[in-house]
Design a protein around this motif. Sequence first.
Motif, PDB file in Angstrom:
ATOM      1  N   ILE A  97      16.846 -14.768 -15.855  1.00 36.91           N
ATOM      2  CA  ILE A  97      16.902 -13.429 -15.263  1.00 36.91           C
ATOM      3  C   ILE A  97      16.882 -13.564 -13.744  1.00 36.91           C
ATOM      4  N   HIS A  98      17.895 -13.005 -13.104  1.00 40.10           N
ATOM      5  CA  HIS A  98      17.974 -13.042 -11.641  1.00 40.10           C
ATOM      6  C   HIS A  98      17.125 -11.914 -11.066  1.00 40.10           C
ATOM      7  N   ILE A  99      16.199 -12.238 -10.175  1.00 39.33           N
ATOM      8  CA  ILE A  99      15.258 -11.271  -9.621  1.00 39.33           C
ATOM      9  C   ILE A  99      15.633 -10.934  -8.180  1.00 39.33           C
ATOM     10  N   ARG A 100      15.708  -9.640  -7.880  1.00 43.47           N
ATOM     11  CA  ARG A 100      15.980  -9.174  -6.526  1.00 43.47           C
ATOM     12  C   ARG A 100      14.801  -8.342  -6.045  1.00 43.47           C
ATOM     13  N   LEU A 101      14.345  -8.591  -4.836  1.00 43.13           N
ATOM     14  CA  LEU A 101      13.256  -7.836  -4.238  1.00 43.13           C
ATOM     15  C   LEU A 101      13.786  -7.015  -3.077  1.00 43.13           C
ATOM     16  N   GLN A 102      13.434  -5.739  -3.047  1.00 37.94           N
ATOM     17  CA  GLN A 102      13.857  -4.860  -1.954  1.00 37.94           C
ATOM     18  C   GLN A 102      12.631  -4.262  -1.275  1.00 37.94           C
ATOM     19  N   HIS A 103      12.629  -4.334   0.053  1.00 36.28           N
ATOM     20  CA  HIS A 103      11.517  -3.839   0.854  1.00 36.28           C
ATOM     21  C   HIS A 103      11.590  -2.326   1.012  1.00 36.28           C
ATOM     22  N   GLY A 104      10.407  -1.691   1.097  1.00 38.93           N
ATOM     23  CA  GLY A 104      10.383  -0.268   1.390  1.00 38.93           C
ATOM     24  C   GLY A 104       8.977   0.300   1.318  1.00 38.93           C
ATOM     25  N   SER A 105       8.744   1.401   2.033  1.00 34.24           N
ATOM     26  CA  SER A 105       7.491   2.134   1.925  1.00 34.24           C
ATOM     27  C   SER A 105       7.520   2.944   0.629  1.00 34.24           C
ATOM     28  N   THR A 106       6.409   3.599   0.322  1.00 28.10           N
ATOM     29  CA  THR A 106       6.363   4.388  -0.920  1.00 28.10           C
ATOM     30  C   THR A 106       7.460   5.448  -0.979  1.00 28.10           C
ATOM     31  N   LEU A 152      -7.874   3.643  17.849  1.00 27.63           N
ATOM     32  CA  LEU A 152      -7.659   3.467  16.417  1.00 27.63           C
ATOM     33  C   LEU A 152      -6.263   2.886  16.171  1.00 27.63           C
ATOM     34  N   ILE A 153      -6.220   1.792  15.422  1.00 29.46           N
ATOM     35  CA  ILE A 153      -4.970   1.089  15.127  1.00 29.46           C
ATOM     36  C   ILE A 153      -4.636   1.304  13.650  1.00 29.46           C
ATOM     37  N   THR A 154      -3.447   1.811  13.364  1.00 30.83           N
ATOM     38  CA  THR A 154      -3.030   2.044  11.980  1.00 30.83           C
ATOM     39  C   THR A 154      -1.576   1.630  11.810  1.00 30.83           C
ATOM     40  N   PHE A 155      -1.125   1.709  10.573  1.00 34.31           N
ATOM     41  CA  PHE A 155       0.296   1.565  10.302  1.00 34.31           C
ATOM     42  C   PHE A 155       0.994   2.881  10.655  1.00 34.31           C
ATOM     43  N   SER A 156       2.286   2.955  10.455  1.00 30.58           N
ATOM     44  CA  SER A 156       3.038   4.159  10.807  1.00 30.58           C
ATOM     45  C   SER A 156       2.489   5.372  10.068  1.00 30.58           C
ATOM     46  N   ARG A 157       2.693   6.531  10.627  1.00 32.27           N
ATOM     47  CA  ARG A 157       2.100   7.751  10.071  1.00 32.27           C
ATOM     48  C   ARG A 157       2.622   8.085   8.684  1.00 32.27           C
ATOM     49  N   THR A 158       3.784   7.554   8.304  1.00 33.22           N
ATOM     50  CA  THR A 158       4.326   7.814   6.966  1.00 33.22           C
ATOM     51  C   THR A 158       3.793   6.847   5.917  1.00 33.22           C
ATOM     52  N   SER A 159       3.074   5.815   6.331  1.00 34.62           N
ATOM     53  CA  SER A 159       2.567   4.838   5.369  1.00 34.62           C
ATOM     54  C   SER A 159       1.462   5.460   4.527  1.00 34.62           C
ATOM     55  N   HIS A 206     -10.107  15.749  12.714  1.00 32.08           N
ATOM     56  CA  HIS A 206      -8.689  15.445  12.878  1.00 32.08           C
ATOM     57  C   HIS A 206      -8.552  14.113  13.601  1.00 32.08           C
ATOM     58  N   VAL A 207      -7.719  13.241  13.079  1.00 29.13           N
ATOM     59  CA  VAL A 207      -7.577  11.907  13.651  1.00 29.13           C
ATOM     60  C   VAL A 207      -6.163  11.706  14.170  1.00 29.13           C
ATOM     61  N   GLN A 208      -6.064  11.096  15.329  1.00 29.30           N
ATOM     62  CA  GLN A 208      -4.779  10.771  15.931  1.00 29.30           C
ATOM     63  C   GLN A 208      -4.798   9.301  16.328  1.00 29.30           C
ATOM     64  N   PRO A 209      -4.104   8.427  15.582  1.00 27.63           N
ATOM     65  CA  PRO A 209      -4.110   6.993  15.917  1.00 27.63           C
ATOM     66  C   PRO A 209      -3.625   6.744  17.340  1.00 27.63           C
ATOM     67  N   ASP A 210      -4.222   5.762  17.984  1.00 34.58           N
ATOM     68  CA  ASP A 210      -3.827   5.401  19.342  1.00 34.58           C
ATOM     69  C   ASP A 210      -2.684   4.382  19.338  1.00 34.58           C
ATOM     70  N   ILE A 211      -2.678   3.506  18.324  1.00 36.28           N
ATOM     71  CA  ILE A 211      -1.647   2.475  18.228  1.00 36.28           C
ATOM     72  C   ILE A 211      -1.118   2.450  16.788  1.00 36.28           C
ATOM     73  N   GLU A 212       0.180   2.555  16.631  1.00 33.53           N
ATOM     74  CA  GLU A 212       0.803   2.451  15.321  1.00 33.53           C
ATOM     75  C   GLU A 212       1.629   1.173  15.267  1.00 33.53           C
ATOM     76  N   VAL A 213       1.479   0.409  14.200  1.00 28.08           N
ATOM     77  CA  VAL A 213       2.189  -0.862  14.055  1.00 28.08           C
ATOM     78  C   VAL A 213       3.001  -0.851  12.769  1.00 28.08           C
ATOM     79  N   GLY A 214       3.938  -1.790  12.688  1.00 27.46           N
ATOM     80  CA  GLY A 214       4.828  -1.823  11.536  1.00 27.46           C
ATOM     81  C   GLY A 214       4.568  -2.943  10.560  1.00 27.46           C
ATOM     82  N   SER A 215       3.559  -3.781  10.816  1.00 25.93           N
ATOM     83  CA  SER A 215       3.296  -4.905   9.918  1.00 25.93           C
ATOM     84  C   SER A 215       1.827  -5.277   9.957  1.00 25.93           C
ATOM     85  N   VAL A 216       1.378  -5.949   8.897  1.00 25.27           N
ATOM     86  CA  VAL A 216      -0.006  -6.428   8.844  1.00 25.27           C
ATOM     87  C   VAL A 216      -0.253  -7.458   9.937  1.00 25.27           C
ATOM     88  N   GLU A 217       0.714  -8.331  10.147  1.00 24.85           N
ATOM     89  CA  GLU A 217       0.559  -9.389  11.140  1.00 24.85           C
ATOM     90  C   GLU A 217       0.320  -8.822  12.529  1.00 24.85           C
TER      91      GLU A 217
END
Length: 238
Positions: free
Chosen positions: A78-87, A149-156, A172-183
Amino acid sequence: MEVQLFARHAKGVELTREGETIFPYIQQALGCIDKAEQQLQELKQLEGGHVTIGGSDSTFKHFVLPSIQRFQVRYPNIHIRLQHGSTPQIIEKLDNGSIDFGFVHLPVQARHVETQPFLSISSLFVVGEQNRELAGRPLLLEEVLDYPLITFSRTSSSTQFLHRLFERQGVHVQPDIEVGSVELLIECVKLGMGVAFVTKDFVLRELKKGELIPLEMKEPIEQRTIGIVKGAAVIVSC
């Protein structure tokens, strides 16, 4: 209009000229049918075909790859394909047929798909060495906001969960830094740029090495659930 395809004689049956003309097409069609039946049988027995799975890079890396590896060993053809994406992107990919099923954070609002729990995860606030003073006592959620406050993007899903956590306290919380990856989130925290909210499994290595320091909160942070989302006709076994 009637056309004679076979001619009978004493020695048996043979093709007429008209029969010889269409025979290659019939032979080709029968070959296609045989091949289709063979492929269906292979798919039924998981001896061939492919499966496309959606999920975030972090979800694949920390939670799903071991299951995929076991599947690969059991069904090597079985050939397996992985596709990246948010929820939300995974739901969209499922809708347009680009994936067979996906791993998302539950709950999801889409009612036209089926979900089933996969595993539970824990989240926590972490800081770097420069903000170690925060780790000395249990904290209120409001106290975290005294630091960037450091978080992932607001849509995560992680950030949306964080917003709901604060909203239950009327804050009400407003993140100061938004990042796109765990690293990138880890590096920001290690540099002392603020407090981050992250899934515990994503930072186990850094916690063990002392590069990140967990914060103790007075308000309990409930576990979240990663689930499998699929169409009604898709059967998933992990």
